[in-house]
Enzyme design. Sequence first.
Site, PDB file in Angstrom:
ATOM      1  N   GLU A 185     116.763 -36.667 -38.674  1.00 46.23           N
ATOM      2  CA  GLU A 185     115.519 -37.022 -38.067  1.00 46.23           C
ATOM      3  C   GLU A 185     114.670 -36.012 -37.569  1.00 46.23           C
ATOM      4  O   GLU A 185     112.915 -35.945 -37.623  1.00 46.23           O
ATOM      5  CB  GLU A 185     115.857 -37.560 -36.630  1.00 46.23           C
ATOM      6  CG  GLU A 185     116.590 -38.806 -36.505  1.00 46.23           C
ATOM      7  CD  GLU A 185     117.997 -38.821 -36.693  1.00 46.23           C
ATOM      8  OE1 GLU A 185     118.585 -39.884 -36.620  1.00 46.23           O
ATOM      9  OE2 GLU A 185     118.601 -37.506 -37.071  1.00 46.23           O
ATOM     10  N   GLN A 205     125.185 -43.595 -27.035  1.00 45.59           N
ATOM     11  CA  GLN A 205     124.048 -42.915 -27.436  1.00 45.59           C
ATOM     12  C   GLN A 205     122.815 -42.853 -26.660  1.00 45.59           C
ATOM     13  O   GLN A 205     121.707 -43.406 -27.089  1.00 45.59           O
ATOM     14  CB  GLN A 205     123.743 -43.755 -28.956  1.00 45.59           C
ATOM     15  CG  GLN A 205     124.783 -43.171 -29.797  1.00 45.59           C
ATOM     16  CD  GLN A 205     124.214 -43.545 -31.448  1.00 45.59           C
ATOM     17  OE1 GLN A 205     123.595 -44.633 -31.585  1.00 45.59           O
ATOM     18  NE2 GLN A 205     124.727 -42.767 -32.407  1.00 45.59           N
ATOM     19  N   MET A 241     112.131 -11.791 -42.811  1.00 47.17           N
ATOM     20  CA  MET A 241     111.303 -11.184 -41.356  1.00 47.17           C
ATOM     21  C   MET A 241     112.252 -10.550 -40.424  1.00 47.17           C
ATOM     22  O   MET A 241     111.996  -9.588 -39.806  1.00 47.17           O
ATOM     23  CB  MET A 241     110.322 -12.175 -40.954  1.00 47.17           C
ATOM     24  CG  MET A 241     109.279 -11.737 -39.903  1.00 47.17           C
ATOM     25  SD  MET A 241     108.073 -10.646 -40.652  1.00 47.17           S
ATOM     26  CE  MET A 241     106.890 -11.750 -41.242  1.00 47.17           C
TER      27      MET A 241
END
Length: 613
Positions: A76, A139, A507
């Site tokens: 998702e 859920q 980085m």
Amino acid sequence: MKQTDHEKSRNHGTARRDRPGKEKMRREMTGAEMVLQALRDQGVKHVFGYPGGAVLPIYDEIIQQEDIEHILVRHEQGAGHAAEGYARSTGKPGVVLVTSGPGATNMVTALTDAMLDSIPLVCITGQVPTHLIGNDAFQECDTVGITRPCTKHNWLVKRIEDLPRIMHEAFYVATSGRPGPVVVDIPKDIQFATGDYEGPSNMIAHKSYRPQIKGDIEAIRHAVAMIAAAKRPVLYTGGGVINSGPQACALLRELVEITGIPITSTLMGLGAYPASGERWLGMLGMHGTYEANMAMHECDLMINVGARFDDRITGRLDAFSPGSRKIHIDIDPSSINKTVSVDLPIIGDVGHVLEDMVRIFRASGKKLDQAAMKAWNGKIDTWRARNSLAYRPSDDFIMPQYAIQRLYEHTKDRKTFVSTEVGQHQMWAAQFYGFEAPNRWLTSGGLGTMGYGMPAAIGAQVANPDALVIDIAGDASIMMNIQEMSTATQYNLPVKIFVLNNQYMGMVRQWQQLLHGNRLSHSYTDSLPDFVKLAEAFGWHGICVDKPAALDDAIMEMLETPKPVIFDCRVANLANCFPMIPSGKAHNEMLLPDEANDEAVATAISKEGKALV
């Protein structure tokens, strides 16, 4: 009254929604049917999503129609970033459909990313039936509560009668004013329920959310007078220009042309003004150019157009451009005087304000002091001569800056969209890839989300099937959403992933080297996959190059391959990204490549500055 070109581009689908006198369409539908009909009425062509129990009624409707294409992602979060890439490359809202519970919580990163970068996103989530809400059902999560801090607005639909109105409001809120993400949480019983569907109403009459579009005309006249009187002006532009639409970018270019004012941009605003433009200073900020940051520091008038004075731009606030008067143009009233106090705020849509500003400036016959502007441009030229983006080339190994330069040379004449992940490669892409047009640069600025680039590239490729779409990636970031390779394969999306592979979280390693005595705590990746074999496993084409002499031919091979490609570009392992404003320092206290040794950086950053990294 006739609608201007800018209003047409700014309002995206508003012209489609606002049809005075049109008879409202009503007919009985299930909630799931209403969702699909609302998407059609809003002009949606693509939805990114992942099915689950709480959204199965909507998915059952999707499979029975052909107007809207559903792109099945593998996670998702990937759906959210793909919708962001879709939105940023088109100016239209991206749409996501996910299930309840983990489906919704997996969207939180993408929603926050869109919120910080002002990206219009409409996220539809399933929810457990209304009678089970609050009972810790399977859920179930409090989607509205969880997403409230990272959305412009969200709704829990409790009645079928409210669903059509909420769906249309969601698109209005996401795209109007300062764009951003919204969530519509629809319980499963509402998706099965039946009621009367109503088409889009006149959203201009929305009672509780009516952002100010037109700027105050007297304030704009005052701004024109301030510009005409300035001796050392600079335009500081941001993502708000691009969000306002193509006409706003054209007006910005016109303003630069008629005034001759030098212009710089944030990371989010690249492309609003062309990188090849005569007045272009390059990007400003922590890894921006010396000339951009110095011009900002020494200007006598700063015109902020659609930017928010981010901390990576300002450096130490008490030393930020202390001698300048400041104009701030922004559609978001909460951004005015939030970080930096300004002399003249103008609240309104950037495009509308620039339209009035250009018109008034032309009508006034005013001109800036040419002798002063010549001296100002001469001073900028001395800063530019420092060549703050310089690096030492090599015949033995590929410098990451060189890799970006060669990629740019091979793609600059094509319709190219560039996304990035987050890290050193992101900054090098911003420094060395020249953007000539808006909406071609897709990157995570405010949240700095590793894993953004590949799904964003997929979304841009869905929206622009005939364009070249490249994700400039790092070897660490690309692993965050590597599963979306499968999505590109399924939908025949020929995205190109150009990995600057230095085998580090670049980085992170740079900051550990400079701030923590070179103690590289868990920033080295010693179990990377063979990217060529990984490409083959997903049905992609894989390329690996480690010598500068082979780079050009390999880039051409990537571009000529009609399917997805992973390009493993092995670059110098320990190259650092300069120039740099050391954390906690003022924006004129930059370290340039020729002086940025480890000792210089370590001594430049104070104890307080370390906390700001």
